[in-house]
Design a protein around this motif. Structure first.
Motif, PDB file in Angstrom:
ATOM      1  N   GLU A 329     -28.487 -17.358  38.483  1.00  0.00           N
ATOM      2  CA  GLU A 329     -27.394 -17.289  37.520  1.00  0.00           C
ATOM      3  C   GLU A 329     -27.680 -16.201  36.496  1.00  0.00           C
ATOM      4  OE1 GLU A 329     -25.000 -20.901  35.694  1.00  0.00           O
ATOM      5  OE2 GLU A 329     -26.727 -20.447  34.438  1.00  0.00           O
ATOM      6  N   THR A 330     -26.655 -15.548  36.027  1.00  0.00           N
ATOM      7  CA  THR A 330     -26.808 -14.544  34.968  1.00  0.00           C
ATOM      8  C   THR A 330     -26.831 -15.275  33.635  1.00  0.00           C
ATOM      9  OG1 THR A 330     -25.561 -12.967  36.319  1.00  0.00           O
ATOM     10  CG2 THR A 330     -25.898 -12.398  33.999  1.00  0.00           C
ATOM     11  N   SER A 331     -27.993 -15.790  33.316  1.00  0.00           N
ATOM     12  CA  SER A 331     -28.110 -16.594  32.095  1.00  0.00           C
ATOM     13  C   SER A 331     -29.531 -16.544  31.562  1.00  0.00           C
ATOM     14  CB  SER A 331     -27.731 -18.054  32.378  1.00  0.00           C
ATOM     15  OG  SER A 331     -28.661 -18.658  33.262  1.00  0.00           O
ATOM     16  N   PHE A 332     -29.663 -16.840  30.280  1.00  0.00           N
ATOM     17  CA  PHE A 332     -30.967 -17.053  29.659  1.00  0.00           C
ATOM     18  C   PHE A 332     -30.908 -18.407  28.958  1.00  0.00           C
ATOM     19  CE2 PHE A 332     -28.377 -14.862  26.552  1.00  0.00           C
ATOM     20  CZ  PHE A 332     -28.675 -15.460  25.337  1.00  0.00           C
ATOM     21  N   SER A 333     -32.073 -18.968  28.654  1.00  0.00           N
ATOM     22  CA  SER A 333     -32.128 -20.345  28.176  1.00  0.00           C
ATOM     23  C   SER A 333     -33.037 -20.506  26.967  1.00  0.00           C
ATOM     24  CB  SER A 333     -32.622 -21.274  29.297  1.00  0.00           C
ATOM     25  OG  SER A 333     -31.772 -21.235  30.412  1.00  0.00           O
ATOM     26  N   LEU A 334     -32.779 -21.573  26.223  1.00  0.00           N
ATOM     27  CA  LEU A 334     -33.684 -22.107  25.211  1.00  0.00           C
ATOM     28  C   LEU A 334     -33.846 -23.587  25.526  1.00  0.00           C
ATOM     29  CD1 LEU A 334     -32.384 -19.574  23.590  1.00  0.00           C
ATOM     30  CD2 LEU A 334     -33.170 -20.802  21.554  1.00  0.00           C
ATOM     31  N   GLN A 335     -35.033 -24.147  25.306  1.00  0.00           N
ATOM     32  CA  GLN A 335     -35.239 -25.563  25.597  1.00  0.00           C
ATOM     33  C   GLN A 335     -35.916 -26.247  24.416  1.00  0.00           C
ATOM     34  OE1 GLN A 335     -38.210 -27.647  26.589  1.00  0.00           O
ATOM     35  NE2 GLN A 335     -39.411 -26.141  25.441  1.00  0.00           N
ATOM     36  N   SER A 407     -32.084 -19.511  35.458  1.00  0.00           N
ATOM     37  CA  SER A 407     -31.983 -18.438  34.469  1.00  0.00           C
ATOM     38  C   SER A 407     -32.979 -17.330  34.787  1.00  0.00           C
ATOM     39  CB  SER A 407     -32.253 -18.982  33.065  1.00  0.00           C
ATOM     40  OG  SER A 407     -31.276 -19.917  32.685  1.00  0.00           O
ATOM     41  N   PHE A 408     -32.770 -16.156  34.179  1.00  0.00           N
ATOM     42  CA  PHE A 408     -33.704 -15.054  34.390  1.00  0.00           C
ATOM     43  C   PHE A 408     -34.697 -14.913  33.243  1.00  0.00           C
ATOM     44  CE2 PHE A 408     -29.821 -12.957  32.640  1.00  0.00           C
ATOM     45  CZ  PHE A 408     -30.349 -12.522  31.420  1.00  0.00           C
ATOM     46  N   ALA A 409     -34.466 -15.651  32.142  1.00  0.00           N
ATOM     47  CA  ALA A 409     -35.381 -15.550  31.008  1.00  0.00           C
ATOM     48  C   ALA A 409     -35.294 -16.807  30.152  1.00  0.00           C
ATOM     49  CB  ALA A 409     -35.067 -14.315  30.162  1.00  0.00           C
ATOM     50  N   LEU A 410     -36.418 -17.142  29.516  1.00  0.00           N
ATOM     51  CA  LEU A 410     -36.489 -18.252  28.563  1.00  0.00           C
ATOM     52  C   LEU A 410     -36.907 -17.687  27.216  1.00  0.00           C
ATOM     53  CD1 LEU A 410     -36.523 -21.332  27.895  1.00  0.00           C
ATOM     54  CD2 LEU A 410     -38.913 -21.347  28.631  1.00  0.00           C
ATOM     55  N   LEU A 411     -36.138 -17.995  26.172  1.00  0.00           N
ATOM     56  CA  LEU A 411     -36.461 -17.521  24.827  1.00  0.00           C
ATOM     57  C   LEU A 411     -37.185 -18.626  24.064  1.00  0.00           C
ATOM     58  CD1 LEU A 411     -33.139 -15.719  23.761  1.00  0.00           C
ATOM     59  CD2 LEU A 411     -35.007 -14.875  25.206  1.00  0.00           C
ATOM     60  N   PRO A 412     -38.368 -18.349  23.485  1.00  0.00           N
ATOM     61  CA  PRO A 412     -39.065 -19.376  22.699  1.00  0.00           C
ATOM     62  C   PRO A 412     -38.394 -19.627  21.353  1.00  0.00           C
ATOM     63  CG  PRO A 412     -40.300 -17.328  22.657  1.00  0.00           C
ATOM     64  CD  PRO A 412     -39.168 -17.124  23.622  1.00  0.00           C
ATOM     65  N   LEU A 432     -43.448 -21.666  33.029  1.00  0.00           N
ATOM     66  CA  LEU A 432     -44.270 -21.608  34.237  1.00  0.00           C
ATOM     67  C   LEU A 432     -43.819 -22.643  35.258  1.00  0.00           C
ATOM     68  CD1 LEU A 432     -47.751 -21.247  32.511  1.00  0.00           C
ATOM     69  CD2 LEU A 432     -46.644 -19.493  33.913  1.00  0.00           C
ATOM     70  N   ILE A 433     -43.559 -23.868  34.795  1.00  0.00           N
ATOM     71  CA  ILE A 433     -43.153 -24.954  35.699  1.00  0.00           C
ATOM     72  C   ILE A 433     -41.849 -24.601  36.406  1.00  0.00           C
ATOM     73  CG2 ILE A 433     -42.429 -27.367  35.809  1.00  0.00           C
ATOM     74  CD1 ILE A 433     -44.275 -27.865  33.364  1.00  0.00           C
ATOM     75  N   ALA A 434     -40.885 -24.076  35.633  1.00  0.00           N
ATOM     76  CA  ALA A 434     -39.577 -23.742  36.201  1.00  0.00           C
ATOM     77  C   ALA A 434     -39.577 -22.399  36.918  1.00  0.00           C
ATOM     78  CB  ALA A 434     -38.524 -23.735  35.098  1.00  0.00           C
ATOM     79  N   GLY A 435     -40.587 -21.575  36.654  1.00  0.00           N
ATOM     80  CA  GLY A 435     -40.633 -20.261  37.291  1.00  0.00           C
ATOM     81  C   GLY A 435     -39.672 -19.275  36.675  1.00  0.00           C
ATOM     82  N   VAL A 436     -39.423 -19.394  35.368  1.00  0.00           N
ATOM     83  CA  VAL A 436     -38.567 -18.452  34.661  1.00  0.00           C
ATOM     84  C   VAL A 436     -39.407 -17.771  33.577  1.00  0.00           C
ATOM     85  CG1 VAL A 436     -37.715 -20.367  33.229  1.00  0.00           C
ATOM     86  CG2 VAL A 436     -36.501 -18.188  33.204  1.00  0.00           C
TER      87      VAL A 436
END
Length: 529
Positions: A329-335, A407-412, A432-436
């Motif tokens: 997906e063309t998306s980035f994430s925060l968790q 997603s292609f990136a995770l923002l801290p 690391l777990i999700a591979g992003v």
């Protein structure tokens, strides 16, 4: 008179026979005593290994069995909400449904939530002076030998940190002949679906921490994995004290590095003193920088005799294997929790809005989405990007990692420098777990030194997070996927290292030969997920 004399002689012979039998067993049976063992019929303590002490102990045992039974006592202060009798700490919860019934997708209203201020801990008392007597004559296995079976208790008594106990379970379950008993306060978000994917045959049905019995039928552990050590040793002090007295070894996972100071109101330091003095504890840190913080800022506040504990400080990265989604997906994430003091949502939203105004006609931007995976009070999203921000709330862990892996990136988006100082971020291992790959400057790479340049998106000093997102959007799909694969490979390398560490730690422990309780019921290990 003759019948009376005969009766006296009969009882005398019986008594002499009983005394002789006890003494015979004493001299022909190896003395195997864990620390101090209390008779089940009285409060008499029996220990020692010399002939003189052995004879004295047998006399005491005879007297104990001939005396009325005395009530058992607990020598440590009871934990919150716990009974003062060790043998019956609460109702047993045998099935997974019993544990899951207290699971919740919200942290609100839980009576055993993590304490946030020192004032909340003022009413909680511990006994720093109590430590079981160490019997130097107790027989132990040779160094490097591991008991068969190796009994491990996995304890989590704060109602959180599922990703940490999953990592501990996965690593320690790889030790040959190990059996893991789970005692969980409030497992959330169907974490059992993740554990099921591990395909472990040596994992018992999960039970509530209130079902942790320490009687003759229940086995005492060789190893205790305290997932949230601060609250596990604090709230379960009677049970922990009993297990220490029986020779258990504690792996104490530290989450709040700044709360272990000797003068801190939570008294975690007081709770761990007996374990340090018995040399039965290793401290696990979720990153090198939190370990360094305790070494430099906390240990100097401890009594000199307890500072030796720093020799048993280890790093354990909380990661485990998860099958990634095949969807891209063309998306980035925060968790994480939707809390402004943890993540700087305001700056991210402003950067995202500015990025949209700068590239309104770019095809990539038209498809770009932002995922906020977490729970809590939602932050306010500017109108300009409101249709591009998706809140993914209260997800089960399997769905959480699935969306994250797309997603292609995770923002801290750290809102505080404490994540570079005394706190370990959950976002870094989640990537690391999700591979992003996570986005971060070299400071993040240096702080979380288990990361590598090819397992993250390295950010230039003059770049904000959305500038990195824009740079990634200009890359080919093949290059983006290659970076994600390298991130997954790094996760596997760390998992393998965790397994090696767990095995080496298990082999470095001195185990008592005598171990109470029945052997594990093998038929109890297979259960419906």
């Amino acid at each position: 008179m003759r019948p009376f004399n005969t009766l006296i002689i009969f009882f005398a012979v019986v008594i002499i026979y009983l005394v002789a039998s006890v003494l015979w067993n004493a001299y022909n049976t190896p003395a195997i005593v864990p620390y101090t063992v209390s008779s089940t019929r009285s409060g008499v303590s029996v220990s020692g290994c010399s002939d003189r002490s052995r004879f004295r102990d047998q006399i005491l045992l005879i007297a104990a069995y001939m005396s009325p039974r005395q009530p058992e006592r607990i020598l440590a202060s009871p934990a919150i909400g716990q009974s003062t009798s060790v043998g019956n700490t609460g109702p047993s919860t045998e099935a997974i449904d019993s544990v899951s019934s207290v699971a919740s997708t919200s942290d609100n209203g839980d009576s055993q939530r993590e304490l946030e201020t020192p004032d909340e801990a003022k009413s909680l008392k511990t006994d720093p002076n109590f430590a079981p007597h160490h019997d130097e004559c107790t027989k132990i296995l040779k160094l490097g030998e591991v008991p068969t079976p190796l009994r491990i208790f996995l304890v989590e008594n704060s109602g959180s940190h599922e990703e940490v106990f999953c990592s501990l379970i996965y690593a320690f379950a790889q030790i040959q002949n190990s059996y893991i008993y789970e005692y969980l306060l409030r497992p959330r978000f169907n974490i059992f679906a993740i554990i099921k994917s591990f395909n472990l045959a040596n994992l018992a049905k999960p039970r509530s921490t209130t079902a942790m019995k320490l009687d003759e039928k229940e086995p005492h552990p060789d190893i205790i994995l305290a997932t949230t050590c601060e609250f596990d040793i604090f709230r379960l002090q009677p049970q922990m004290t009993e297990m220490l007295g029986n020779g258990s070894y504690l792996f104490c996972t530290v989450h709040h590095a700044d709360r272990w100071h000797s003068e801190f109101a939570f008294n975690f330091y007081n709770s761990i003193k007996p374990w340090i003095e018995a040399e039965r504890v290793t401290f696990l840190f979720l990153s090198s920088h939190t370990k360094r913080y305790v070494e430099e800022n906390v240990i100097p506040s401890w009594e000199p005799k307890h500072r030796v504990a720093a020799k048993r400080f280890e790093v354990f990265v909380p990661v485990f294997p998860v099958e990634p989604s095949k969807k891209e997906e063309t998306s980035f994430s925060l968790q994480g929790n939707y809390e402004s003091d943890r993540r700087d949502y305001k700056s991210i939203f402003e950067s995202f809005s500015a990025f949209g105004k700068k590239h309104p006609d770019q095809p990539q931007f038209q498809q770009l989405r932002m995922h906020l995976l977490g729970h809590g009070k939602r932050p306010d999203v500017p109108l300009a990007i409101r249709d591009r921000v998706e809140f993914n709330e209260g997800l089960e862990f399997a769905e959480f990692y699935k969306i994250l892996s797309e997603s292609f990136a995770l923002l801290p988006a750290f809102a505080s420098d404490e994540y570079y100082d005394r706190k370990a971020s959950s976002s870094v291992p989640a990537s690391l777990i999700a591979g992003v790959p996570i986005v971060g400057k070299r400071r993040l790479l240096e702080t979380y030194d288990y990361m590598t340049e090819d397992s993250m998106w390295v950010q230039a000093d003059d770049e904000d997070d959305l500038a990195v997102v824009g740079r990634i959007l200009e890359m080919s799909k093949q290059n983006i996927e290659a970076q994600k694969i390298r991130t997954r490979n790094r996760n596997r390398e760390i998992i393998d290292d965790n397994i090696k560490k767990a095995r080496s730690w298990a082999q470095a422990i001195e185990y008592r030969v005598n171990r109470t309780g029945d052997e594990p019921l093998r038929e109890g290990w297979s259960w419906e997920w």
